[in-house]
Enzyme design. Structure first.
Site, PDB file in Angstrom:
ATOM      1  N   ARG A  32       0.809  -1.229   0.000  1.00 14.84           N
ATOM      2  CA  ARG A  32       0.000   0.000   0.000  1.00 14.84           C
ATOM      3  C   ARG A  32       0.838   1.273   0.000  1.00 14.84           C
ATOM      4  O   ARG A  32       0.374   2.310  -0.484  1.00 14.84           O
ATOM      5  CB  ARG A  32      -0.957   0.000   1.195  1.00 14.84           C
ATOM      6  CG  ARG A  32      -2.044  -1.049   1.081  1.00 14.84           C
ATOM      7  CD  ARG A  32      -3.150  -0.796   2.062  1.00 14.84           C
ATOM      8  NE  ARG A  32      -4.226  -1.778   1.918  1.00 14.84           N
ATOM      9  CZ  ARG A  32      -5.338  -1.771   2.638  1.00 14.84           C
ATOM     10  NH1 ARG A  32      -5.523  -0.821   3.552  1.00 14.84           N
ATOM     11  NH2 ARG A  32      -6.249  -2.688   2.465  1.00 14.84           N
ATOM     12  N   ASP A 141     -15.142  10.470   8.883  1.00 14.04           N
ATOM     13  CA  ASP A 141     -14.124   9.502   8.482  1.00 14.04           C
ATOM     14  C   ASP A 141     -12.760  10.148   8.641  1.00 14.04           C
ATOM     15  O   ASP A 141     -12.628  11.381   8.576  1.00 14.04           O
ATOM     16  CB  ASP A 141     -14.330   9.048   7.038  1.00 14.04           C
ATOM     17  CG  ASP A 141     -13.600   7.736   6.743  1.00 14.04           C
ATOM     18  OD1 ASP A 141     -14.216   6.668   6.892  1.00 14.04           O
ATOM     19  OD2 ASP A 141     -12.405   7.781   6.380  1.00 14.04           O
TER      20      ASP A 141
END
Length: 315
Positions: A32, A141
């Site tokens: 990632r 978020d």
């Protein structure tokens, strides 16, 4: 990636996002963060770690945290929590709040918006029962990138096929090229804010229903306990917390207890039923939480159409 670089990244991610990366997740960190290196024109993860250690590049720090955040979601995910909202939690809240005609919902890990928009669709279906009510969905978020996607409300054909009944796709979405955009009336119902669950919840106010699903699984036990205790402080006296199927409050906090009638739903614990939770270790220094912006509340008009309404965040 050297062992020391991996240990630094583990510590960095734990402090900034609460993510508990075990040694088995090393491959995930490499896969990632390698694209992040390319975007930043860095040779490898060692150079990325060196940049992070300087502590001078906020954009790089955010890119690392957001790259490691899992944003898997879809409309009406797992279905049961939404059936519970429609059939149990919403009717209970309507009966409980009939005097003040106000309803507040918090989606604490909103990702790209499918969860709060699923709740918004259910609220629109219940509009006749909520005529004249002030209804607000706050969706938060950690990732600013996914919040911007959620605000736009644009989804691919694949995304709208996951969990969304076709009749609701036709009713609530308009086709935009090869994608689909959710209606403006539903977008206006949701107040999106950037929020790190490790930081204070100041300014959020109190909520009748909190959805915090499939995010606690990424934290260690002390972090889970800390987050649950602070959610409890934001929950109305008879409010409901909805967790994911693999999550629980048991053994983590004495402030919340399972609802005996509805699996996955939790409420405030009666004083006599409290048991000792696990001790919470100090979280360590964290970056300051971003200032909360005023809540953009939504209300249900008498004609059953939902329309934006200004209101304060607290109650």
């Amino acid at each position: 990636m050297t062992e020391s670089d991996f240990e630094f990244l583990r510590s960095f991610l734990k402090q900034r996002s609460g993510l508990a990366m075990t040694a088995e997740k090393r491959y995930l960190v490499e896969s990632r963060l390698s694209p992040v290196c390319r975007r930043l024109n860095l040779a490898d993860l060692h150079d990325l770690v060196a940049l992070l250690k300087l502590g001078r590049d906020g954009a790089a720090e955010r890119a690392v945290v957001e790259a490691m955040t899992t944003n898997e979601t879809f409309f009406f995910r797992d279905r049961t929590p939404f059936d519970l909202f429609r059939d149990v939690l919403l009717p209970q809240a309507i009966a409980r709040n009939a005097g003040r005609r106000r309803l507040r919902i918090w989606c604490a890990a909103a990702s790209t918006g499918q969860e709060p928009y699923s709740l918004a669709m259910l609220l629109q279906e219940a509009a006749p029962r909520l005529a004249g009510w002030q209804v607000e969905i706050v969706a938060t978020d950690l990732s600013t990138e996914v919040i911007e996607r959620a605000k736009a409300g644009i989804y691919s054909h694949f995304e709208v096929q996951r969990g969304l009944p076709v009749q609701w796709l036709i009713k609530h979405f308009a086709q935009v090229g090869e994608n689909w955009q959710i209606s403006q009336s539903l977008r206006a119902m949701v107040d999106y804010r950037q929020l790190n669950l490790l930081n204070a919840f100041d300014g959020l106010g109190q909520f009748d229903v909190v959805y915090c699903r499939n995010v606690l699984i990424y934290f260690d036990a002390p972090t889970k306990a800390d987050i649950l205790n602070r959610i409890a402080a934001c929950l109305a006296p008879e409010g409901a917390l909805v967790l994911g199927a693999a999550e629980t409050v048991i053994g983590l906090t004495d402030r919340l207890q399972p609802n005996p009638d509805n699996r996955g739903v939790y409420g405030h614990a009666a004083p006599g039923s409290r048991t000792a939770p696990i001790p919470v270790a100090p979280a360590g220094p964290l970056s300051a939480a971003p200032p909360s912006r005023p809540a953009a509340a939504s209300a249900l008009a008498p004609a059953s159409a939902l329309a934006p309404l200004r209101a304060s965040a607290g109650r």
